[in-house]
Scaffold this motif. Structure first.
Motif, PDB file in Angstrom:
ATOM      1  N   ASP A  45      19.402  -1.440 -10.026  1.00 11.41           N
ATOM      2  CA  ASP A  45      20.592  -0.608  -9.839  1.00 11.41           C
ATOM      3  C   ASP A  45      20.958  -0.425  -8.371  1.00 11.41           C
ATOM      4  O   ASP A  45      21.889   0.321  -8.033  1.00 11.41           O
ATOM      5  N   GLY A  46      20.223  -1.075  -7.458  1.00 10.11           N
ATOM      6  CA  GLY A  46      20.562  -1.004  -6.045  1.00 10.11           C
ATOM      7  C   GLY A  46      19.860   0.093  -5.268  1.00 10.11           C
ATOM      8  O   GLY A  46      20.070   0.229  -4.061  1.00 10.11           O
ATOM      9  N   PHE A  47      19.018   0.885  -5.935  1.00  6.32           N
ATOM     10  CA  PHE A  47      18.262   1.936  -5.248  1.00  6.32           C
ATOM     11  C   PHE A  47      16.899   1.402  -4.835  1.00  6.32           C
ATOM     12  O   PHE A  47      16.282   0.602  -5.551  1.00  6.32           O
ATOM     13  N   GLY A  48      16.437   1.845  -3.669  1.00  6.04           N
ATOM     14  CA  GLY A  48      15.180   1.356  -3.149  1.00  6.04           C
ATOM     15  C   GLY A  48      14.095   2.414  -3.096  1.00  6.04           C
ATOM     16  O   GLY A  48      14.361   3.572  -2.763  1.00  6.04           O
ATOM     17  N   PHE A  49      12.874   2.005  -3.452  1.00  6.53           N
ATOM     18  CA  PHE A  49      11.667   2.819  -3.309  1.00  6.53           C
ATOM     19  C   PHE A  49      10.742   2.116  -2.327  1.00  6.53           C
ATOM     20  O   PHE A  49      10.756   0.885  -2.222  1.00  6.53           O
ATOM     21  N   LEU A  50       9.889   2.874  -1.651  1.00  9.59           N
ATOM     22  CA  LEU A  50       8.847   2.241  -0.861  1.00  9.59           C
ATOM     23  C   LEU A  50       7.778   1.697  -1.797  1.00  9.59           C
ATOM     24  O   LEU A  50       7.419   2.339  -2.792  1.00  9.59           O
ATOM     25  N   ASN A  51       7.283   0.514  -1.458  1.00 10.53           N
ATOM     26  CA  ASN A  51       6.263  -0.132  -2.262  1.00 10.53           C
ATOM     27  C   ASN A  51       5.045   0.779  -2.437  1.00 10.53           C
ATOM     28  O   ASN A  51       4.557   1.374  -1.476  1.00 10.53           O
ATOM     29  N   LEU A  52       4.564   0.891  -3.668  1.00  5.76           N
ATOM     30  CA  LEU A  52       3.457   1.794  -3.969  1.00  5.76           C
ATOM     31  C   LEU A  52       2.164   1.385  -3.263  1.00  5.76           C
ATOM     32  O   LEU A  52       1.382   2.236  -2.827  1.00  5.76           O
ATOM     33  N   GLU A  53       1.941   0.085  -3.127  1.00  2.00           N
ATOM     34  CA  GLU A  53       0.698  -0.407  -2.535  1.00  2.00           C
ATOM     35  C   GLU A  53       0.623  -0.135  -1.029  1.00  2.00           C
ATOM     36  O   GLU A  53      -0.454   0.101  -0.483  1.00  2.00           O
ATOM     37  N   THR A  54       1.749  -0.196  -0.365  1.00  2.00           N
ATOM     38  CA  THR A  54       1.751  -0.059   1.099  1.00  2.00           C
ATOM     39  C   THR A  54       2.331   1.273   1.578  1.00  2.00           C
ATOM     40  O   THR A  54       2.520   1.465   2.778  1.00  2.00           O
ATOM     41  N   PHE A  55       2.609   2.187   0.650  1.00  2.00           N
ATOM     42  CA  PHE A  55       3.277   3.445   1.009  1.00  2.00           C
ATOM     43  C   PHE A  55       2.532   4.193   2.113  1.00  2.00           C
ATOM     44  O   PHE A  55       3.116   4.558   3.139  1.00  2.00           O
ATOM     45  N   GLN A  56       1.255   4.460   1.907  1.00  2.00           N
ATOM     46  CA  GLN A  56       0.525   5.257   2.887  1.00  2.00           C
ATOM     47  C   GLN A  56       0.463   4.577   4.246  1.00  2.00           C
ATOM     48  O   GLN A  56       0.692   5.207   5.279  1.00  2.00           O
ATOM     49  N   ALA A  57       0.182   3.288   4.256  1.00  2.00           N
ATOM     50  CA  ALA A  57       0.093   2.570   5.529  1.00  2.00           C
ATOM     51  C   ALA A  57       1.435   2.528   6.251  1.00  2.00           C
ATOM     52  O   ALA A  57       1.491   2.633   7.484  1.00  2.00           O
ATOM     53  N   GLY A  58       2.509   2.408   5.503  1.00  2.00           N
ATOM     54  CA  GLY A  58       3.816   2.272   6.116  1.00  2.00           C
ATOM     55  C   GLY A  58       4.529   3.561   6.435  1.00  2.00           C
ATOM     56  O   GLY A  58       5.323   3.628   7.377  1.00  2.00           O
ATOM     57  N   PHE A  59       4.236   4.623   5.671  1.00  2.00           N
ATOM     58  CA  PHE A  59       5.000   5.862   5.824  1.00  2.00           C
ATOM     59  C   PHE A  59       4.178   7.017   6.391  1.00  2.00           C
ATOM     60  O   PHE A  59       4.675   7.790   7.202  1.00  2.00           O
ATOM     61  N   ALA A  60       2.914   7.129   5.959  1.00  2.00           N
ATOM     62  CA  ALA A  60       2.166   8.343   6.306  1.00  2.00           C
ATOM     63  C   ALA A  60       0.668   8.076   6.400  1.00  2.00           C
ATOM     64  O   ALA A  60      -0.125   8.665   5.666  1.00  2.00           O
ATOM     65  N   HIS A  61       0.268   7.236   7.339  1.00  2.00           N
ATOM     66  CA  HIS A  61      -1.151   6.908   7.432  1.00  2.00           C
ATOM     67  C   HIS A  61      -1.994   8.054   7.967  1.00  2.00           C
ATOM     68  O   HIS A  61      -3.227   8.033   7.848  1.00  2.00           O
ATOM     69  N   ASP A  62      -1.340   9.080   8.548  1.00  2.00           N
ATOM     70  CA  ASP A  62      -2.079  10.185   9.145  1.00  2.00           C
ATOM     71  C   ASP A  62      -2.101  11.436   8.271  1.00  2.00           C
ATOM     72  O   ASP A  62      -2.323  12.548   8.767  1.00  2.00           O
TER      73      ASP A  62
END
Length: 263
Positions: free
Chosen positions: A151-168
């Motif tokens: 439908d054109g909406f994007g989610f952050l990939n579940l596998e890389t979410f923590q590393a890419g968005f909030a590793h701390d």
């Protein structure tokens, strides 16, 4: 006087002292400070609750803080939500955006109540540009992966979410953020801006030096182009959550500086 009575009196005195200290700390703003309002705008894949730490810090200092809940359905819808919040402010306001929220405040920040802009690891396009254009010539770190749905909406990939968005953040908090993320309509990144508030309003930028959502050169390039006063902090893309003291301190500086200009 009995031991129990002494204990009760001591406890009462301690409670009164804490209450008095809390009241004093919650009204630190000088009576003549012109800018006393702050509006916080979240980015993609998150919602306004991530600003809780910043909200608490600024509220303790005496600011009136409003948090926008972006629908993330289009740039126009997010700008409308932000302007709706700005309309409710009692006076001059510092407008703050994280990530995609930077695009939103760039467009919405021409509102007459906005005295200054704070970009928190945020995008800062110019009028006539799209958000997507800001990535031209830069390489997004491999940890930041967006999965676009049919439908054109994007989610952050579940596998890389923590590393890419909030590793701390803790594993538990990262899991909750991952599973409660708010998708964005990817077409919003291709919408051209009509206004660039940073051309007429003073700007500040908080740059997370461990941000994996953007190329660091891209973040610094945007901040320097808009003439922002830059503060660097070691943090992930979730800097608006993980470094509330630093972010709040920059917002406070912006309010004081912008306030002198509007007197």
């Amino acid at each position: 006087m009995s031991t129990m009575t002494q204990t009760l009196l001591a406890a009462t005195a301690l409670s009164a002292g804490i209450a008095a200290a809390t009241v004093a700390h919650s009204s630190e703003l000088p009576a003549d400070q012109a800018v006393r309002n702050v509006v916080l705008v979240h980015g993609a894949f998150a919602d306004g609750s991530g600003w809780r730490g910043v909200y608490d810090e600024l509220s303790k200092r005496g600011y009136r803080v409003t948090i926008v809940q972006n629908p993330l359905t289009s740039l126009a819808d997010d700008v409308a939500a932000t302007k709706r919040a700005l309309d409710r402010q009692a006076g001059p306001t510092i407008l703050v955006g994280h990530s995609w929220g930077g695009t939103v405040i760039t467009e919405a920040g021409v509102h007459p109540k906005v005295a200054g802009l704070v970009y928190v690891s945020a995008l800062a396009p110019d009028a006539g540009e799209t958000t997507a254009q800001q990535y031209d010539g830069f390489t997004t770190p491999p940890e930041f992966v967006i999965d676009t749905q049919a439908d054109g909406f994007g989610f952050l990939n579940l596998e890389t979410f923590q590393a890419g968005f909030a590793h701390d953040v803790s594993d538990a908090d990262a899991a909750f953020m991952r599973d409660s993320q708010v998708p964005i309509n990817m077409s919003a990144f291709g919408t051209r801006l009509e206004h660039a508030a940073w051309r007429t309003k003073p700007s500040w930028a908080v740059i997370a030096t461990e941000d994996k959502a953007f190329d660091q050169k891209m973040l610094f390039g945007m901040a320097k182009r808009i003439g922002a006063t830059i503060t660097e902090v070691a943090a992930s893309h979730a800097v608006f959550m993980t470094q509330p003291e630093v972010v709040s301190g920059v917002i406070d500086q912006a309010a004081q500086s912008a306030g002198r200009a509007v007197r």
